[in-house]
Design a protein around this motif. Structure first.
Motif, mmCIF file in Angstrom:
data_model
loop_
_atom_site.group_PDB
_atom_site.id
_atom_site.type_symbol
_atom_site.label_atom_id
_atom_site.label_comp_id
_atom_site.label_asym_id
_atom_site.label_seq_id
_atom_site.Cartn_x
_atom_site.Cartn_y
_atom_site.Cartn_z
ATOM 1 N N ALA A 1 0.832 -1.204 0.000
ATOM 2 C CA ALA A 1 0.000 0.000 0.000
ATOM 3 C C ALA A 1 0.863 1.249 0.000
ATOM 4 C CB ALA A 1 -0.931 -0.008 1.213
ATOM 5 N N GLY A 2 1.942 1.244 0.786
ATOM 6 C CA GLY A 2 2.835 2.399 0.824
ATOM 7 C C GLY A 2 3.545 2.612 -0.497
ATOM 8 N N ALA A 3 3.936 1.511 -1.138
ATOM 9 C CA ALA A 3 4.609 1.616 -2.433
ATOM 10 C C ALA A 3 3.679 2.223 -3.481
ATOM 11 C CB ALA A 3 5.084 0.241 -2.883
ATOM 12 N N GLY A 4 2.431 1.751 -3.497
ATOM 13 C CA GLY A 4 1.465 2.295 -4.455
ATOM 14 C C GLY A 4 1.182 3.759 -4.218
ATOM 15 N N ALA A 5 1.043 4.136 -2.936
ATOM 16 C CA ALA A 5 0.782 5.538 -2.606
ATOM 17 C C ALA A 5 1.957 6.424 -2.996
ATOM 18 C CB ALA A 5 0.478 5.674 -1.123
ATOM 19 N N GLY A 6 3.182 5.932 -2.777
ATOM 20 C CA GLY A 6 4.360 6.722 -3.127
ATOM 21 C C GLY A 6 4.469 6.965 -4.619
ATOM 22 N N ILE A 7 4.203 5.940 -5.405
ATOM 23 C CA ILE A 7 4.256 6.091 -6.866
ATOM 24 C C ILE A 7 3.137 7.010 -7.341
ATOM 25 C CG2 ILE A 7 3.943 4.840 -9.041
ATOM 26 C CD1 ILE A 7 5.428 2.497 -7.724
ATOM 27 N N ALA A 8 1.943 6.855 -6.756
ATOM 28 C CA ALA A 8 0.836 7.730 -7.135
ATOM 29 C C ALA A 8 1.145 9.184 -6.802
ATOM 30 C CB ALA A 8 -0.448 7.284 -6.434
ATOM 31 N N GLU A 9 1.825 9.407 -5.665
ATOM 32 C CA GLU A 9 2.194 10.767 -5.277
ATOM 33 C C GLU A 9 3.205 11.358 -6.264
ATOM 34 O OE1 GLU A 9 3.874 13.201 -1.347
ATOM 35 O OE2 GLU A 9 4.103 11.029 -1.488
ATOM 36 N N ASP A 10 4.181 10.555 -6.677
ATOM 37 C CA ASP A 10 5.157 11.025 -7.659
ATOM 38 C C ASP A 10 4.484 11.391 -8.980
ATOM 39 O OD1 ASP A 10 7.213 10.725 -5.872
ATOM 40 O OD2 ASP A 10 7.861 8.780 -6.631
ATOM 41 N N MET A 11 3.515 10.566 -9.361
ATOM 42 C CA MET A 11 2.777 10.858 -10.598
ATOM 43 C C MET A 11 1.958 12.132 -10.441
ATOM 44 S SD MET A 11 3.261 8.329 -12.897
ATOM 45 C CE MET A 11 1.764 8.238 -13.871
ATOM 46 N N HIS A 12 1.317 12.271 -9.279
ATOM 47 C CA HIS A 12 0.438 13.413 -9.036
ATOM 48 C C HIS A 12 1.219 14.726 -9.005
ATOM 49 C CE1 HIS A 12 -3.126 15.459 -7.588
ATOM 50 N NE2 HIS A 12 -2.465 15.941 -6.558
ATOM 51 N N LYS A 13 2.454 14.682 -8.493
ATOM 52 C CA LYS A 13 3.277 15.889 -8.388
ATOM 53 C C LYS A 13 4.026 16.223 -9.677
ATOM 54 C CE LYS A 13 4.096 15.762 -3.398
ATOM 55 N NZ LYS A 13 5.120 15.633 -2.322
ATOM 56 N N GLY A 14 3.871 15.373 -10.689
ATOM 57 C CA GLY A 14 4.519 15.663 -11.956
ATOM 58 C C GLY A 14 5.955 15.200 -12.064
ATOM 59 N N LEU A 15 6.364 14.297 -11.156
ATOM 60 C CA LEU A 15 7.739 13.812 -11.219
ATOM 61 C C LEU A 15 8.008 13.073 -12.524
ATOM 62 C CD1 LEU A 15 10.365 13.616 -9.548
ATOM 63 C CD2 LEU A 15 9.577 11.380 -8.767
ATOM 64 N N VAL A 16 6.986 12.407 -13.051
ATOM 65 C CA VAL A 16 7.136 11.678 -14.305
ATOM 66 C C VAL A 16 7.533 12.626 -15.435
ATOM 67 C CG1 VAL A 16 5.909 10.390 -16.091
ATOM 68 C CG2 VAL A 16 5.569 9.820 -13.682
ATOM 69 N N ASP A 17 6.925 13.801 -15.450
ATOM 70 C CA ASP A 17 7.243 14.765 -16.505
ATOM 71 C C ASP A 17 8.695 15.206 -16.431
ATOM 72 O OD1 ASP A 17 4.663 14.691 -17.463
ATOM 73 O OD2 ASP A 17 3.977 16.283 -16.121
ATOM 74 N N ARG A 18 9.251 15.274 -15.216
ATOM 75 C CA ARG A 18 10.659 15.669 -15.074
ATOM 76 C C ARG A 18 11.591 14.536 -15.496
ATOM 77 N NH1 ARG A 18 10.536 17.973 -9.048
ATOM 78 N NH2 ARG A 18 8.364 17.310 -9.057
ATOM 79 N N PHE A 19 11.239 13.318 -15.132
ATOM 80 C CA PHE A 19 12.084 12.191 -15.496
ATOM 81 C C PHE A 19 12.055 11.909 -17.001
ATOM 82 C CE2 PHE A 19 11.951 10.580 -10.972
ATOM 83 C CZ PHE A 19 13.318 10.646 -10.784
ATOM 84 N N ARG A 20 10.914 12.122 -17.627
ATOM 85 C CA ARG A 20 10.794 11.784 -19.047
ATOM 86 C C ARG A 20 11.696 12.660 -19.908
ATOM 87 N NH1 ARG A 20 4.878 13.803 -21.049
ATOM 88 N NH2 ARG A 20 5.715 13.116 -23.025
ATOM 89 N N SER A 21 12.109 13.825 -19.400
ATOM 90 C CA SER A 21 12.976 14.720 -20.165
ATOM 91 C C SER A 21 14.454 14.335 -20.039
ATOM 92 C CB SER A 21 12.793 16.166 -19.690
ATOM 93 O OG SER A 21 13.210 16.306 -18.333
ATOM 94 N N LEU A 22 14.746 13.322 -19.206
ATOM 95 C CA LEU A 22 16.126 12.918 -18.970
ATOM 96 C C LEU A 22 16.450 11.636 -19.743
ATOM 97 C CD1 LEU A 22 16.216 13.473 -15.102
ATOM 98 C CD2 LEU A 22 17.008 15.038 -16.874
#
Length: 281
Positions: A93-114
């Protein structure tokens, strides 16, 4: 984020596999540093399993029939493999919440540019969760010893049991990763991560002897991947609760636990990486 950026800007040697490993370790380091900076996450993660140990040991100890004995000491030794396994799976549950939080904060958009391996973000996250799970197991084992739990096998077998627990926990975090990538908020990921864990952990041999269940429910419990890990740990710890079931996972619990974990990782890591790529597209 600067550490991640600096690491992935370096042109890696060793091919795509080497780059993926390095990127995963960098992301894992980033998540571990975040855990250290927010210690309450780790502390609260330790409190719940400790409460389960104390409550189950003293509330149900003496009322459970384990191998013809209702001794509280026998039940405590029977119980601990189930508590250990429940602890590593609830980390999902913690792992899922952490990944969802990263997605929600836009971390994916920052990583995709690297210029980094796409699967490294998820692998790094699950590796960091594995480290936290190992720490939780260590503390939980100390508490278990204080309430009377003992092992009766060699040090190698005991370490093998904890290795199986960590592998099972790692496998289940990939299920959490899929859930975290499938919802829109961390709250939904937490709820979604727990709602299926309760039947998985309680319809099993973790807290009661499955031979006392009705035949159809016992069949489900005996083939439950969670039950295989619990049974394997009891055998490796030398604790009471040897299964009398003819089900293959109960007769070959160590192999069953390994096979189940590898299959779960193979299936859900593939699904998680596909979902991540589609989200980052």
């Amino acid at each position: 984020m600067s550490a991640v950026t600096d690491a992935v800007r370096v042109t890696p040697s060793g091919g795509r596999v080497g780059q993926s490993i390095r990127d995963s370790l960098v992301v894992a380091k980033r998540n571990l540093i975040r855990m250290i900076r927010i210690p309450e996450v780790v502390i609260f993660g330790l409190i719940q399993p400790i409460m389960f140990v104390v409550l189950f040991s003293y509330v149900f100890g003496g009322s459970m029939d384990i191998g013809g004995s209702t001794s509280p000491e026998v039940y405590r030794e029977f119980l601990m493999a189930g508590i250990f396994a429940q602890t590593v799976t609830f980390a999902t549950a913690g792992a899922g919440a952490g990944i969802a939080e990263d997605m929600h904060k836009g971390l994916v958009d920052r990583f995709r540019s690297l210029p980094m391996a796409r699967g490294a973000v998820l692998t790094g996250r699950t590796l960091a969760d594995l480290v936290q799970t190992a720490l939780t197991l260590l503390v939980l084992a100390v508490v278990a010893l204080l309430v009377g739990w003992r092992t009766h096998t060699s040090a190698g077998e005991v370490l093998g049991a904890f290795g199986l627990l960590l592998l099972t926990g790692y496998a289940f975090t990939w299920i959490g990763a899929v859930i975290g990538l499938s919802v829109r908020t961390p709250e939904a990921a937490t709820s979604g991560g727990l709602v299926w864990l309760f039947p998985v952990t309680f319809v099993s041999n973790a807290f009661v002897d499955s031979s006392n269940m009705t035949p159809w429910l016992r069949h489900i419990a005996d083939w439950n991947p969670f039950s295989a890990t619990v049974q394997a740990c009891r055998e490796l710890f030398g604790n009471p609760g040897v299964s009398t079931s003819d089900a293959w996972p109960m007769q070959h619990a160590v192999w069953a636990s390994l096979i189940y974990s590898v299959l779960i990782i193979a299936v859900f890591r593939t699904l998680a990486v596909r979902k991540y790529r589609s989200a980052a597209a």
